[in-house]
Design an enzyme around this catalytic site. Structure first.
Site, PDB file in Angstrom:
ATOM      1  N   ARG A  87       0.866  -1.137   0.101  1.00 44.32           N
ATOM      2  CA  ARG A  87       0.026   0.131  -0.090  1.00 44.32           C
ATOM      3  C   ARG A  87       0.903   1.217  -0.028  1.00 44.32           C
ATOM      4  O   ARG A  87       0.521   2.321  -0.632  1.00 44.32           O
ATOM      5  CB  ARG A  87      -0.954  -0.054   1.116  1.00 44.32           C
ATOM      6  CG  ARG A  87      -2.113  -1.119   0.988  1.00 44.32           C
ATOM      7  CD  ARG A  87      -3.016  -0.748  -0.049  1.00 44.32           C
ATOM      8  NE  ARG A  87      -3.917  -1.697  -0.262  1.00 44.32           N
ATOM      9  CZ  ARG A  87      -4.128  -2.366  -1.390  1.00 44.32           C
ATOM     10  NH1 ARG A  87      -3.361  -2.227  -2.273  1.00 44.32           N
ATOM     11  NH2 ARG A  87      -5.097  -3.400  -1.380  1.00 44.32           N
ATOM     12  N   GLU A  90       2.137   1.436  -3.574  1.00 44.71           N
ATOM     13  CA  GLU A  90       0.914   1.967  -4.105  1.00 44.71           C
ATOM     14  C   GLU A  90       0.765   3.646  -4.132  1.00 44.71           C
ATOM     15  O   GLU A  90       0.302   4.253  -4.948  1.00 44.71           O
ATOM     16  CB  GLU A  90      -0.294   1.231  -3.905  1.00 44.71           C
ATOM     17  CG  GLU A  90      -1.548   1.648  -4.597  1.00 44.71           C
ATOM     18  CD  GLU A  90      -2.798   1.028  -3.861  1.00 44.71           C
ATOM     19  OE1 GLU A  90      -3.526   0.781  -5.084  1.00 44.71           O
ATOM     20  OE2 GLU A  90      -2.970   0.780  -2.898  1.00 44.71           O
ATOM     21  N   SER A 113      15.327  15.370   1.073  1.00 44.17           N
ATOM     22  CA  SER A 113      16.510  14.350   1.564  1.00 44.17           C
ATOM     23  C   SER A 113      16.045  13.250   2.535  1.00 44.17           C
ATOM     24  O   SER A 113      14.983  13.390   3.046  1.00 44.17           O
ATOM     25  CB  SER A 113      17.592  15.102   2.581  1.00 44.17           C
ATOM     26  OG  SER A 113      18.360  14.360   2.935  1.00 44.17           O
TER      27      SER A 113
END
Length: 146
Positions: A87, A90, A113
């Site tokens: 997830r 995703e 960063s």
């Protein structure tokens, strides 16, 4: 000792003692997110932190040395299959370009960063289902021209 063996020993000690990353971090005065990352082999620990972790968990000098060693930060290049990790993958797949556009619109051409960086994981209780709050806090690094 390599980082994989180090991690296995740390996880075994943590489970044997019935500890959580949150408890260990609190007891040692360390961010539980950073602590977990170091114990999973993705960050090196400064000597005093490595010593505190291994002493707290009752582990030996080899684990301490491995905690201090600089990691090679590579991971499996396949799409992750663990549902939680997938997830997050995703989220970056769906919103990565959006985040890039919004960050660069606000800051200019550059990156966030992951070295000068911190992360927090919080739980927000909600009657419709508890929420996960991830806070990623990284220094903006502009690209230079020369």
């Amino acid at each position: 000792m390599d980082k994989v063996t180090m991690t296995e020993q740390i996880i075994a000690a943590k489970l044997e003692k019935g500890l959580t990353w949150e408890k260990i971090g609190k007891d040692l005065g360390m961010s539980p997110v950073w602590l977990t990352s170091a114990c999973l082999g993705m960050n090196s620990a400064p000597a005093e932190k490595a010593e505190a972790i291994t002493e707290y968990l009752g582990l030996g000098a080899e684990v301490c040395t491995a905690l201090k060693a600089y990691p090679t930060k590579i991971w499996d290049q396949a799409v992750p299959t663990d549902p939680l990790v997938y997830r997050l993958y995703e989220v970056i797949g769906v919103y990565g370009e959006t985040l890039k556009e919004v960050i660069q619109e606000k800051f200019g051409d550059g990156i966030m960063s992951a070295i000068d960086f911190s992360m927090e994981v919080d739980k927000i209780e909600d009657p419709k289902g508890d929420r996960v709050l991830l806070t990623l806090n990284g220094k903006f690094l502009p690209y230079k021209s020369w």
